[in-house]
Design an enzyme around this catalytic site. Sequence first.
Site, short mmCIF file in Angstrom:
data_model
loop_
_atom_site.label_atom_id
_atom_site.label_comp_id
_atom_site.label_asym_id
_atom_site.label_seq_id
_atom_site.Cartn_x
_atom_site.Cartn_y
_atom_site.Cartn_z
N HIS A 139 -6.00 -2.22 99.27
CA HIS A 139 -7.18 -2.03 98.42
C HIS A 139 -8.48 -2.02 99.23
O HIS A 139 -9.55 -2.29 98.68
CB HIS A 139 -7.28 -3.12 97.36
CG HIS A 139 -6.21 -3.10 96.32
ND1 HIS A 139 -4.92 -3.50 96.58
CD2 HIS A 139 -6.22 -2.70 95.03
CE1 HIS A 139 -4.19 -3.37 95.47
NE2 HIS A 139 -4.95 -2.88 94.52
N GLU A 170 -1.31 9.20 87.83
CA GLU A 170 -2.29 9.90 88.66
C GLU A 170 -1.91 11.34 88.94
O GLU A 170 -2.77 12.22 88.99
CB GLU A 170 -2.51 9.14 89.98
CG GLU A 170 -3.19 7.79 89.84
CD GLU A 170 -2.24 6.66 89.50
OE1 GLU A 170 -1.03 6.92 89.35
OE2 GLU A 170 -2.70 5.51 89.38
#
Lengths: 339, 336
Positions: A134, A65
């Site tokens: 999440h 990322e």
Amino acid sequence: MGNENNRELTMAAAISEGMAQEMERDENVFVMGEDVAKYGGIFGATGGLLDRFGADRVMDTPISETAFIGAATGAAAEGMRPVVELMFVDFFGVCMDQIYNHMAKNIYMSGGNVKLPVVLTTAIGGGYNDAAQHSQCLYGLFAHVPGLKIVVPSNAYDAKGMMIEAIRDDNPVMYFFHKGIMGLLWMAYFTGSTTHVPEESYTVPFGKAKVVREGNDITLVTLSQMVHKSMQAAETLESDGISVEVIDLRTLVPLDKDTILNSVAKTNRLCVADEDYLSFGLSGEIVAIVAENLDSIDLTCPVKRLAVKDMPIPYSPPLENAAIPQSSDIENTIRGMMA
Amino acid sequence: MIEPTTDKMLWMYEQMLIIREFEETMVNIYLEGKLPPEIQEGLAFDIGSGPVPGEMHLAAGQEPVAVGTCAHLKKDDTITGTHRPHHFAIAKGVSINALAAEIFGKVTGLGRGKGGHMHLFDVENKFGCSGIIGAGMPQACGAALAAKKKGKDWVTVTFFGEGAANQGSFHESLNLAALWNLPVIFICEDNSYAISVTKDESTAIANNADRAAGYGMPGVSVDNNDALEVFSVVGEAVSRARAGEGPSLIECKTDRYLGHFQGDAEAYRPEGEVEKLRENDPIDLLRDHLVASDAMSDDNEKEIKDRASATVKAAYEFARASDYPDTSEVAQHVFV
């Protein structure tokens, strides 16, 4: 497709259609991220793009990322218009430096000489028992950092128009889509998020909140999936004679303060319903803006805030339901304010 | 071995002189207003005072990396740099006046005084840098990706220190650049110190260039802080990148003559180390080569030195004479 004028799309399909139309219009637009190509985005936001535009413009990335979000900034500085997806907002911890120290600041530190037309998309929200890593929203955290425009659509029509607006913006835009309104075939969702979406290209301007339901008794400021929970609550309350004005913020940066203040000046009551964490965040900001304007606004009762009460999102279904505000919580809170 | 032309060598020599004088002049400018008795009683030094406040990282001794690299770059090639950016900014062609003015926080600076010495952006010369260790490498991948998408033969050079080679961004970026065959040249300026931590205290292998093998790209180490050697090795990497043959990793062993930042007491340095390093000064090395190969006469040399001095002097005069930005600018440029 049936009657074109009534065409409805899920939010996921509306987002990818917005991207596709901009990719058609401007060859500098490209998409990259984890599983955005062959898979079409884990939450469907880039569905169909690979087949249409090919692997040069729709690029699957390694799980790196820092590298690919930094690369989006670097490519944007060179005149490209990348749309870059990070699968879950919860994962930004591994690449935060590239976002808050570079993407957010390079325009300012260059004295306005650098342009960074990058759109960073990410999935937010709970409600499906994915637990603490999440299920977060975190848009308040990014809205806190100057230099990022923060977009949080609640429905397909806005989602497409704001995606096109985001891609055309010369500034970095973070675009947060809630998983529970994308219209996925594998996750329960609020069907109100699937709306009529015109086929032609259009934009929805940033900094304009939308009064999604007019009312006189109380102002309910909300956004994203919580708009749908708020509408459910408002409908129930209406049958009890309580008239709720529901405001969908749509963008946090820029924030439409006027719509909030005008509404509260009319209703004299404020409730904020948010799915981000309670303390030091969005709900406090909305309340502060109203508090700063009490010279022109009368409040007939104390303000109330509904948000995740400062705990990580729990896994167990009854616990998650208790942690994240539900329609019934909004309803009960507003009844209390009207008592 | 790729040899520079005489003109290129003379350019490199003059650039090195400019950089050295720019940096060494800054040593004294930086101290203005920072020492007793002008500062708070009890302090020996005040970092926030004087015409050049804040941190100051100078690159005297590291000139060969900058000029040996930038000698191959065109205006359309991109650089992403570090917190120690003056040498390659100057060599890339960034306006030295606007650079100096930015360091002084003036409105005529590269970022109208909003960036300061670690955050220099020059869109025209495609130069940017960052105060965060290892942060330039991902953005270099993006710049190179843009060049590739636009079908241009532009290359991107990213400079970073040997300390940054232990950041995740280094490893992620090398993989990405190799995977996507991007025209990036990764240049590690190994000056032996990550502030006070030496390379053998921080790094499991002797040569970062060896790490290139793990990502399937060429890795070359230049060990002697010689501008001509840097020129040769970088030249090959730039040619590869321009030809679409992908990224390279180059490690340049170089010397930091000054502290990590100005005001650094450098207690971690062995006594006499810098004096010893200066005995093999890279500017003298190139000068001797130019003289020995009859590429530079005494008159030439004097002319070049005078011009370099005048350039630096004019830059600092420009910076001092410039105005501070009006405070009404403070909220401008958060967005464009």
